[in-house]
Design an enzyme around this catalytic site. Structure first.
Site, PDB file in Angstrom:
ATOM      1  N   HIS A  10      11.881  -0.598  -8.662  1.00 29.62           N
ATOM      2  CA  HIS A  10      12.677   0.622  -8.501  1.00 29.62           C
ATOM      3  C   HIS A  10      14.112   0.308  -8.091  1.00 29.62           C
ATOM      4  O   HIS A  10      14.437  -0.809  -7.657  1.00 29.62           O
ATOM      5  CB  HIS A  10      12.040   1.515  -7.438  1.00 29.62           C
ATOM      6  CG  HIS A  10      11.951   0.847  -6.089  1.00 29.62           C
ATOM      7  ND1 HIS A  10      13.020   0.746  -5.228  1.00 29.62           N
ATOM      8  CD2 HIS A  10      10.915   0.228  -5.473  1.00 29.62           C
ATOM      9  CE1 HIS A  10      12.652   0.102  -4.133  1.00 29.62           C
ATOM     10  NE2 HIS A  10      11.374  -0.221  -4.249  1.00 29.62           N
ATOM     11  N   THR A  13      17.205   1.847  -2.321  1.00 25.97           N
ATOM     12  CA  THR A  13      17.146   2.945  -1.360  1.00 25.97           C
ATOM     13  C   THR A  13      18.038   2.593  -0.175  1.00 25.97           C
ATOM     14  O   THR A  13      18.488   1.454  -0.028  1.00 25.97           O
ATOM     15  CB  THR A  13      15.717   3.177  -0.849  1.00 25.97           C
ATOM     16  OG1 THR A  13      15.353   2.073   0.019  1.00 25.97           O
ATOM     17  CG2 THR A  13      14.718   3.262  -1.997  1.00 25.97           C
ATOM     18  N   GLY A  23       7.584  -0.433   3.017  1.00 28.65           N
ATOM     19  CA  GLY A  23       6.153  -0.330   2.785  1.00 28.65           C
ATOM     20  C   GLY A  23       5.838   0.901   1.951  1.00 28.65           C
ATOM     21  O   GLY A  23       6.445   1.156   0.922  1.00 28.65           O
ATOM     22  N   ARG A  59      10.619   6.574  -5.048  1.00 28.58           N
ATOM     23  CA  ARG A  59      11.642   5.658  -5.560  1.00 28.58           C
ATOM     24  C   ARG A  59      11.243   5.045  -6.901  1.00 28.58           C
ATOM     25  O   ARG A  59      12.099   4.792  -7.751  1.00 28.58           O
ATOM     26  CB  ARG A  59      11.953   4.571  -4.521  1.00 28.58           C
ATOM     27  CG  ARG A  59      10.757   3.782  -3.992  1.00 28.58           C
ATOM     28  CD  ARG A  59      11.182   2.989  -2.770  1.00 28.58           C
ATOM     29  NE  ARG A  59      10.174   2.090  -2.228  1.00 28.58           N
ATOM     30  CZ  ARG A  59       9.297   2.434  -1.295  1.00 28.58           C
ATOM     31  NH1 ARG A  59       9.288   3.677  -0.809  1.00 28.58           N
ATOM     32  NH2 ARG A  59       8.434   1.544  -0.828  1.00 28.58           N
ATOM     33  N   GLU A  89       3.576   0.082  -2.894  1.00 25.31           N
ATOM     34  CA  GLU A  89       4.062  -1.103  -2.201  1.00 25.31           C
ATOM     35  C   GLU A  89       3.052  -1.594  -1.166  1.00 25.31           C
ATOM     36  O   GLU A  89       2.162  -0.854  -0.725  1.00 25.31           O
ATOM     37  CB  GLU A  89       5.409  -0.796  -1.531  1.00 25.31           C
ATOM     38  CG  GLU A  89       6.064  -1.960  -0.796  1.00 25.31           C
ATOM     39  CD  GLU A  89       6.372  -3.162  -1.673  1.00 25.31           C
ATOM     40  OE1 GLU A  89       5.409  -3.772  -2.190  1.00 25.31           O
ATOM     41  OE2 GLU A  89       7.552  -3.511  -1.821  1.00 25.31           O
TER      42      GLU A  89
END
Length: 215
Positions: A10, A13, A23, A59, A89
């Site tokens: 992704h 962020t 996580g 994300r 994740e």
């Protein structure tokens, strides 16, 4: 019959930028991440994806949505992308939401081993990369098995896209390649909106091969 598998991380962020352990906390893309996702969409614009799978986290889903929107797809991502919880994740346990500097202070040995990296060392009370990579690899294998009937036996090739996370996709790559755990460090880390590309040849002696990394 050969599959090409695109394992795309992704976009960035704010927690990535600030080195906080995300996580499975559902953190959205920041402005840089949106730009990265749009750039990734342009890079993959000429590739036809037989199937698209995404982590359930925002994300990853948003990144997948940008990739598809670049092709003129306007329907919600939930209608065209299959979300698989196994692509989430690595669970962060006690490290979730902490800054890396805080983790290094509170758990110096565990953090150093995780950063080495060690596939069997993960966040305290969380998952190891081996655990998250194994569940993600299972999702990838099941997806490929599910789309095989669409190709028949005509020797065709196809590309399947998986949009997920850096730790999970790195570990899944290692698991799919069947390497010894001691070789985990040879798998490159994934930058935001970069991909590992594997081939999958059903029935071959080495079914999965890494042909490009962090591209």
């Amino acid at each position: 019959m050969i599959f090409r598998i695109v394992l795309l991380r992704h976009g960035q962020t704010e927690w990535n930028a600030r080195e906080r352990y995300q996580g499975q906390t559902d953190v959205p893309l920041n402005e840089t991440g949106v730009v990265q996702a749009k750039e990734a969409a342009e890079r993959w614009l000429g590739t036809d994806f037989l199937a698209v799978r995404s982590s359930p986290l925002m994300r990853a889903r948003t990144t997948a949505e940008y990739v598809l929107q670049a092709r003129g797809v306007r329907r919600p991502v939930s209608q065209i992308v299959t979300v698989d919880a196994r692509l989430a994740e690595t669970a962060g346990g006690q490290w979730e939401s902490l800054y890396f500097s805080e983790i290094a202070t509170q758990w110096p040995e565990e953090f150093a081993q995780w950063r080495r990296p060690d596939i069997n060392c993960g966040p305290v009370q969380g998952e190891t990369p081996k655990e998250s990579g194994t569940r993600s690899a299972q999702a990838i294998r099941e997806t490929l098995s599910g789309v095989l009937p669409k190709l028949g036996n005509n020797g065709a090739s196809a590309t399947v896209l998986f949009v997920a996370h850096g730790n999970t996709l790195r570990a899944a790559t290692h698991v799919l390649l069947g390497q010894p755990d001691s070789h985990y460090g040879s798998i490159p880390r994934l930058d935001n909106c970069r991909a590992h590309i594997l081939t999958y040849t059903p029935g071959a002696s080495r079914e999965f091969q890494l042909i490009d990394a962090n591209v």
